[in-house]
Design a protein around this motif. Structure first.
Motif, PDB file in Angstrom:
ATOM      1  N   ILE A   3      -0.444-103.547  73.541  1.00 27.01           N
ATOM      2  CA  ILE A   3       0.996-103.585  73.824  1.00 27.01           C
ATOM      3  C   ILE A   3       1.373-104.914  74.477  1.00 27.01           C
ATOM      4  N   ALA A   4       0.582-105.332  75.456  1.00 30.18           N
ATOM      5  CA  ALA A   4       0.880-106.577  76.162  1.00 30.18           C
ATOM      6  C   ALA A   4       0.805-107.776  75.221  1.00 30.18           C
ATOM      7  N   GLU A   5      -0.184-107.797  74.323  1.00 35.67           N
ATOM      8  CA  GLU A   5      -0.331-108.925  73.409  1.00 35.67           C
ATOM      9  C   GLU A   5       0.821-108.994  72.420  1.00 35.67           C
ATOM     10  N   VAL A   6       1.217-107.852  71.871  1.00 38.69           N
ATOM     11  CA  VAL A   6       2.333-107.830  70.919  1.00 38.69           C
ATOM     12  C   VAL A   6       3.624-108.229  71.623  1.00 38.69           C
ATOM     13  N   GLU A   7       3.840-107.730  72.821  1.00 33.90           N
ATOM     14  CA  GLU A   7       5.051-108.095  73.554  1.00 33.90           C
ATOM     15  C   GLU A   7       5.096-109.598  73.832  1.00 33.90           C
ATOM     16  N   ARG A   8       3.956-110.166  74.186  1.00 32.81           N
ATOM     17  CA  ARG A   8       3.931-111.596  74.514  1.00 32.81           C
ATOM     18  C   ARG A   8       4.130-112.456  73.276  1.00 32.81           C
ATOM     19  N   ARG A   9       3.456-112.105  72.180  1.00 35.30           N
ATOM     20  CA  ARG A   9       3.499-112.956  70.990  1.00 35.30           C
ATOM     21  C   ARG A   9       4.773-112.746  70.190  1.00 35.30           C
ATOM     22  N   PHE A  10       5.308-111.534  70.223  1.00 36.34           N
ATOM     23  CA  PHE A  10       6.528-111.265  69.463  1.00 36.34           C
ATOM     24  C   PHE A  10       7.780-111.488  70.297  1.00 36.34           C
ATOM     25  N   GLY A  11       7.609-111.594  71.597  1.00 39.61           N
ATOM     26  CA  GLY A  11       8.769-111.800  72.451  1.00 39.61           C
ATOM     27  C   GLY A  11       9.677-110.592  72.531  1.00 39.61           C
ATOM     28  N   ILE A  12       9.090-109.394  72.531  1.00 35.44           N
ATOM     29  CA  ILE A  12       9.878-108.164  72.576  1.00 35.44           C
ATOM     30  C   ILE A  12       9.336-107.278  73.685  1.00 35.44           C
ATOM     31  N   ARG A  13      10.132-106.271  74.014  1.00 28.76           N
ATOM     32  CA  ARG A  13       9.729-105.278  74.997  1.00 28.76           C
ATOM     33  C   ARG A  13       9.570-103.951  74.278  1.00 28.76           C
ATOM     34  N   LEU A  14       8.335-103.452  74.189  1.00 26.42           N
ATOM     35  CA  LEU A  14       8.086-102.207  73.470  1.00 26.42           C
ATOM     36  C   LEU A  14       8.513-101.015  74.313  1.00 26.42           C
ATOM     37  N   PRO A  15       9.219-100.049  73.704  1.00 25.60           N
ATOM     38  CA  PRO A  15       9.635 -98.859  74.458  1.00 25.60           C
ATOM     39  C   PRO A  15       8.456 -97.935  74.731  1.00 25.60           C
ATOM     40  N   THR A  16       8.520 -97.242  75.847  1.00 27.62           N
ATOM     41  CA  THR A  16       7.491 -96.261  76.186  1.00 27.62           C
ATOM     42  C   THR A  16       7.722 -94.975  75.399  1.00 27.62           C
ATOM     43  N   ARG A  17       6.738 -94.095  75.474  1.00 25.74           N
ATOM     44  CA  ARG A  17       6.879 -92.812  74.784  1.00 25.74           C
ATOM     45  C   ARG A  17       8.037 -92.016  75.357  1.00 25.74           C
ATOM     46  N   GLU A  18       8.235 -92.077  76.660  1.00 28.93           N
ATOM     47  CA  GLU A  18       9.351 -91.361  77.280  1.00 28.93           C
ATOM     48  C   GLU A  18      10.684 -91.900  76.787  1.00 28.93           C
ATOM     49  N   ALA A  19      10.784 -93.222  76.638  1.00 33.62           N
ATOM     50  CA  ALA A  19      12.030 -93.814  76.144  1.00 33.62           C
ATOM     51  C   ALA A  19      12.282 -93.418  74.699  1.00 33.62           C
ATOM     52  N   LEU A  20      11.217 -93.339  73.878  1.00 28.29           N
ATOM     53  CA  LEU A  20      11.382 -92.955  72.481  1.00 28.29           C
ATOM     54  C   LEU A  20      11.769 -91.494  72.346  1.00 28.29           C
ATOM     55  N   SER A  21      11.489 -90.691  73.358  1.00 30.53           N
ATOM     56  CA  SER A  21      11.792 -89.258  73.295  1.00 30.53           C
ATOM     57  C   SER A  21      13.212 -88.934  73.724  1.00 30.53           C
ATOM     58  N   GLU A  22      13.973 -89.924  74.166  1.00 32.45           N
ATOM     59  CA  GLU A  22      15.362 -89.678  74.565  1.00 32.45           C
ATOM     60  C   GLU A  22      16.161 -89.145  73.388  1.00 32.45           C
ATOM     61  N   ILE A  23      17.088 -88.216  73.660  1.00 33.89           N
ATOM     62  CA  ILE A  23      17.843 -87.593  72.577  1.00 33.89           C
ATOM     63  C   ILE A  23      19.219 -88.201  72.394  1.00 33.89           C
ATOM     64  N   GLU A  24      19.681 -89.016  73.356  1.00 36.70           N
ATOM     65  CA  GLU A  24      21.000 -89.624  73.210  1.00 36.70           C
ATOM     66  C   GLU A  24      20.962 -90.670  72.104  1.00 36.70           C
ATOM     67  N   VAL A  25      22.026 -90.703  71.295  1.00 33.32           N
ATOM     68  CA  VAL A  25      22.094 -91.672  70.209  1.00 33.32           C
ATOM     69  C   VAL A  25      22.074 -93.089  70.753  1.00 33.32           C
ATOM     70  N   SER A  26      22.731 -93.324  71.892  1.00 32.15           N
ATOM     71  CA  SER A  26      22.757 -94.659  72.479  1.00 32.15           C
ATOM     72  C   SER A  26      21.370 -95.117  72.901  1.00 32.15           C
ATOM     73  N   SER A  27      20.485 -94.163  73.218  1.00 31.81           N
ATOM     74  CA  SER A  27      19.117 -94.519  73.594  1.00 31.81           C
ATOM     75  C   SER A  27      18.239 -94.716  72.368  1.00 31.81           C
ATOM     76  N   ARG A  28      18.518 -93.988  71.309  1.00 30.42           N
ATOM     77  CA  ARG A  28      17.702 -94.085  70.104  1.00 30.42           C
ATOM     78  C   ARG A  28      18.063 -95.285  69.239  1.00 30.42           C
ATOM     79  N   LEU A  29      19.303 -95.734  69.295  1.00 28.25           N
ATOM     80  CA  LEU A  29      19.759 -96.837  68.454  1.00 28.25           C
ATOM     81  C   LEU A  29      20.478 -97.844  69.346  1.00 28.25           C
ATOM     82  N   ARG A  30      19.885 -99.011  69.492  1.00 29.89           N
ATOM     83  CA  ARG A  30      20.550-100.028  70.292  1.00 29.89           C
ATOM     84  C   ARG A  30      20.137-101.418  69.811  1.00 29.89           C
TER      85      ARG A  30
END
Length: 328
Positions: free
Chosen positions: A40-67
């Motif tokens: 996760i750390a290597e992909v975040e560093r090389r791709f310049g992105i912040r990967l969501p956690t499993r808890e964040a991916l489990s959110e049911i609000e549309v605003s949390s799932r699509l942004r």
């Protein structure tokens, strides 16, 4: 970091434009399945992105799932993962950054494996956008297959519930028939649970398709846009098909419940007739069992047979009356 492609329980698979294994700088698709923290750390560093956690991916609000965040599309959907015969919903993340795709999942999923195999066999992808579209198409295809299997299961259950009784066959026993209908209700209930999971999955995919069409930068090519529109139409068809299956599930549950009630009512009806028919002979026996001194029947030579005949007759008459009323 070691090799970037490992066949272990946890996989970081990197796909390049040539369809084969590549390094992280040239990858158009990084697929993380149960990723380790170092991956996760290597992909975040090389791709310049912040990967969501499993808890964040489990959110049911549309605003949390699509942004959208600085040109990156961060999307999540509950997808059906391989887990026994039934399967389970597992949160899955899609991060589209320009023309690179990162997927994060926590279970093995057939759709991802199929797209991997297709690309590695030479069906090359030209970018992360195309990989994303392929994934959405394959997920929808598998959702359709699951609904078709559910429809077959419901058809089998319907035939078993509404089967014609065998006239010359063995007489049905209440306990056996009730157990059979209960087993069918369990099968229908499991099919309904599978439908709910499939519906959650394809509706989430439909929202992702709309989101990508509206927010993707740079804009996706017309060919991919047409494929995403086709995905949306397929989802509409699946939604209608799932609605019809839902009505069928309710019909089968109601029918099985009604048949169990009918079987139980037949037993109660027989018990009611027996209890009513047994009251008069008990009354006669009670009267002649009092042994009063002035009862003339006690001195009759035929008093005993007379009492028996009266009890039998008082039993037969109520039964005949029930038969005449067609209650038995």
């Amino acid at each position: 970091m070691g090799p970037l492609y490992r066949e272990t329980s946890r996989v970081l698979k990197l796909i390049g434009k040539d369809g084969g294994e590549t390094n992280i700088d040239k990858a158009i698709w990084a697929d993380l399945c149960e990723p380790e923290e170092s991956e996760i750390a290597e992909v975040e560093r090389r791709f310049g992105i912040r990967l969501p956690t499993r808890e964040a991916l489990s959110e049911i609000e549309v605003s949390s799932r699509l942004r959208s965040d600085k040109g990156q599309l961060i999307m999540s959907a509950p997808l059906i993962a391989r887990h026994g015969e039934v399967g389970m919903l597992s949160p899955t993340g899609f991060i589209l950054d320009k023309d690179r795709l990162v997927t994060v999942r926590f279970c093995q999923m057939t759709a991802f494996d199929q797209v991997h195999e297709a690309i590695e066999k030479g069906d090359h992808a030209v970018g992360g956008q195309e990989v994303l579209v392929r994934l959405l198409e394959d997920i929808i295809d598998r959702s359709a297959d699951r609904l078709e299997r559910v429809a077959e299961e419901l058809a089998t259950a319907s035939h078993a519930i509404f089967r014609e009784p065998q006239k010359d066959g063995p007489k049905k026993r209440l306990g056996r028939e009730t157990r059979r209908l209960r087993a069918l209700m369990v099968r229908v209930g499991r099919a309904s649970e599978q439908m709910v999971k499939v519906r959650h999955a394809f509706l989430a995919i439909g929202r992702i398709a709309n989101f990508v069409l509206d927010r993707c930068e740079p804009k996706i090519p017309d060919a991919l846009r047409d494929r995403l529109e086709a995905v949306k139409h397929d989802i509409e068809s699946l939604d209608e098909f799932e609605s019809s299956l839902t009505g069928r599930v309710q019909l089968l549950i109601d029918a099985a419940t009604a048949f169990i009630s009918i079987e139980q009512n037949d037993v109660v009806k027989v018990l009611t007739v027996v209890s009513v028919a047994g009251v008069p002979p008990v009354l006669v026996a009670g009267v002649y069992g009092m042994n009063f001194h002035d009862m003339p029947e006690l001195s009759w030579p035929w008093g005993y047979p007379f009492a028996w005949a009266l009890m039998i007759l008082s039993t037969i008459i109520p039964v005949l009356w029930f038969k005449w009323r067609d209650w038995l």
